[in-house]
Design a protein around this motif. Structure first.
Motif, short mmCIF file in Angstrom:
data_model
loop_
_atom_site.label_atom_id
_atom_site.label_comp_id
_atom_site.label_asym_id
_atom_site.label_seq_id
_atom_site.Cartn_x
_atom_site.Cartn_y
_atom_site.Cartn_z
N TYR A 149 50.00 55.30 57.98
CA TYR A 149 50.56 56.29 57.06
C TYR A 149 51.61 55.61 56.17
O TYR A 149 52.51 54.92 56.68
CB TYR A 149 51.20 57.45 57.80
CG TYR A 149 51.71 58.53 56.86
CD1 TYR A 149 50.84 59.49 56.36
CD2 TYR A 149 53.05 58.56 56.47
CE1 TYR A 149 51.30 60.47 55.48
CE2 TYR A 149 53.51 59.53 55.60
CZ TYR A 149 52.62 60.48 55.10
OH TYR A 149 53.08 61.44 54.23
N LYS A 150 51.50 55.80 54.85
CA LYS A 150 52.43 55.19 53.91
C LYS A 150 53.51 56.20 53.53
O LYS A 150 53.22 57.19 52.86
CB LYS A 150 51.68 54.73 52.66
CG LYS A 150 50.62 53.68 52.91
CD LYS A 150 49.97 53.23 51.62
CE LYS A 150 48.88 52.22 51.88
NZ LYS A 150 49.37 51.01 52.55
N PHE A 151 54.73 55.92 53.96
CA PHE A 151 55.85 56.76 53.56
C PHE A 151 56.24 56.49 52.10
O PHE A 151 56.70 57.37 51.40
CB PHE A 151 57.06 56.50 54.46
CG PHE A 151 56.85 57.00 55.86
CD1 PHE A 151 57.00 58.35 56.15
CD2 PHE A 151 56.52 56.14 56.89
CE1 PHE A 151 56.83 58.83 57.45
CE2 PHE A 151 56.34 56.60 58.18
CZ PHE A 151 56.49 57.95 58.46
N SER A 152 56.04 55.23 51.67
CA SER A 152 56.33 54.83 50.30
C SER A 152 55.57 53.54 50.02
O SER A 152 54.81 53.06 50.88
CB SER A 152 57.83 54.62 50.11
OG SER A 152 58.27 53.50 50.85
N LYS A 153 55.76 52.95 48.84
CA LYS A 153 55.11 51.68 48.52
C LYS A 153 55.63 50.54 49.39
O LYS A 153 54.97 49.51 49.50
CB LYS A 153 55.34 51.35 47.04
CG LYS A 153 54.63 52.29 46.08
CD LYS A 153 54.85 51.86 44.63
CE LYS A 153 54.10 52.78 43.68
NZ LYS A 153 54.29 52.38 42.26
N ARG A 154 56.79 50.74 49.99
CA ARG A 154 57.40 49.66 50.78
C ARG A 154 57.36 49.88 52.28
O ARG A 154 57.60 48.96 53.05
CB ARG A 154 58.86 49.48 50.34
CG ARG A 154 59.04 49.10 48.88
CD ARG A 154 60.50 49.17 48.46
NE ARG A 154 61.34 48.31 49.26
CZ ARG A 154 62.66 48.32 49.23
NH1 ARG A 154 63.29 49.17 48.44
NH2 ARG A 154 63.36 47.49 50.00
N THR A 155 57.05 51.09 52.73
CA THR A 155 57.16 51.39 54.16
C THR A 155 55.89 52.04 54.70
O THR A 155 55.41 53.04 54.14
CB THR A 155 58.36 52.33 54.43
OG1 THR A 155 59.54 51.76 53.87
CG2 THR A 155 58.55 52.54 55.92
N ASP A 156 55.35 51.45 55.77
CA ASP A 156 54.16 51.97 56.47
C ASP A 156 54.50 52.17 57.95
O ASP A 156 55.27 51.40 58.53
CB ASP A 156 52.99 50.98 56.40
CG ASP A 156 52.38 50.89 55.01
OD1 ASP A 156 51.18 50.72 54.94
OD2 ASP A 156 53.13 50.97 54.03
N ALA A 157 53.87 53.16 58.55
CA ALA A 157 53.90 53.32 60.00
C ALA A 157 52.46 53.38 60.49
O ALA A 157 51.58 53.89 59.80
CB ALA A 157 54.65 54.59 60.40
N TYR A 158 52.21 52.82 61.68
CA TYR A 158 50.84 52.79 62.19
C TYR A 158 50.83 52.93 63.70
O TYR A 158 51.79 52.62 64.39
CB TYR A 158 50.12 51.50 61.77
CG TYR A 158 50.75 50.25 62.34
CD1 TYR A 158 50.34 49.74 63.57
CD2 TYR A 158 51.75 49.58 61.64
CE1 TYR A 158 50.92 48.60 64.10
CE2 TYR A 158 52.32 48.43 62.16
CZ TYR A 158 51.91 47.94 63.38
OH TYR A 158 52.48 46.80 63.90
N VAL A 159 49.69 53.40 64.20
CA VAL A 159 49.44 53.49 65.64
C VAL A 159 48.02 52.99 65.88
O VAL A 159 47.13 53.21 65.04
CB VAL A 159 49.61 54.95 66.14
CG1 VAL A 159 48.66 55.90 65.44
CG2 VAL A 159 49.44 55.03 67.65
N PHE A 160 47.79 52.28 67.00
CA PHE A 160 46.45 51.73 67.22
C PHE A 160 46.09 51.72 68.71
O PHE A 160 46.95 51.77 69.59
CB PHE A 160 46.33 50.32 66.64
CG PHE A 160 47.11 49.27 67.38
CD1 PHE A 160 46.56 48.61 68.48
CD2 PHE A 160 48.40 48.93 66.98
CE1 PHE A 160 47.28 47.65 69.17
CE2 PHE A 160 49.12 47.96 67.66
CZ PHE A 160 48.56 47.32 68.75
N TYR A 161 44.79 51.61 68.94
CA TYR A 161 44.21 51.48 70.28
C TYR A 161 43.21 50.33 70.24
O TYR A 161 42.42 50.21 69.29
CB TYR A 161 43.50 52.78 70.66
CG TYR A 161 42.50 52.64 71.79
CD1 TYR A 161 42.91 52.68 73.12
CD2 TYR A 161 41.14 52.45 71.52
CE1 TYR A 161 42.01 52.56 74.16
CE2 TYR A 161 40.23 52.32 72.55
CZ TYR A 161 40.66 52.37 73.86
OH TYR A 161 39.74 52.23 74.88
#
Length: 199
Positions: A149-161
């Motif tokens: 998920y992109k909060f902005s052009k500079r910041t991403d958050a992710y979750v994975f399996y």
């Protein structure tokens, strides 16, 4: 040496000298890639001279690796597809060798304006060759699923399996090149949560 980018084409060359580590005497590598519009393609080759990976100080051989990659973005659906083929060859001075082929496939699907789902699948075939380490049932499969998920052009958050399914004589780990602590035939499952910020 990195060449200039010419209409999407570029190349890279690398040579390392023997710096006394003892693992190998010299390393050569070269790659060529093309990236323009929706298509990406690349090929890379690397060779380690007089490697200790399968031999000994008095019985060295050369290690070689070849990797070919291709990718394409489907514009209407913003789907990114990727495919990688890898061939590794380890040898000793007495003529014995060990070979392994591997494949990797990935899908990156945009969901709305700010998020994406990633799916990757990889398969390492069993080791083959004349070396004693070439055994049956030494392949493995890996599957990963992630949400970004992109909060902005500079910041991403992710979750994975991720899950690795080792065959009876395989002991692949999530760490690249690290096999300590994984029993032969053992399967691994991993979960992760991360944040990326670009300064």
């Amino acid at each position: 040496y990195w060449t200039p980018n010419l209409s999407g084409f570029s190349g890279r060359l690398h040579v390392s000298t023997n710096e006394g580590t003892g693992n190998f005497n010299r390393n050569y590598s070269a790659s060529a890639q093309y990236e323009n519009g929706p298509f990406f393609g690349g090929i890379g080759y690397e060779k380690h001279l007089d490697s200790l990976r399968l031999g000994s100080a008095t019985n060295r051989g050369d290690d070689k690796g070849l990797r070919v990659a291709a990718g394409y973005q489907v514009s209407p659906t913003k789907t990114k597809l990727g495919l990688v083929y890898e061939k590794l060859n380890y040898e000793t001075a007495n003529g014995s060798d060990l070979k392994r082929d591997g494949y990797w496939f990935s899908v990156d699907q945009a969901v709305g304006a700010n998020s994406a789902i990633w799916l990757t699948y990889g398969k390492a075939k069993a080791f083959e060759g004349t070396n004693a380490q070439a055994v049956q049932d030494s392949g493995a499969k890996m599957l990963s699923l992630a949400y970004d998920y992109k909060f902005s052009k500079r910041t991403d958050a992710y979750v994975f399996y991720s899950k690795i399914d080792n065959e009876a004589n395989a002991f692949y780990d999530f760490n690249n090149g690290s096999y300590g602590g994984v029993p032969r035939g053992g399967d691994l499952t991993g979960y992760g949560l991360g944040l990326i910020h670009r300064f």
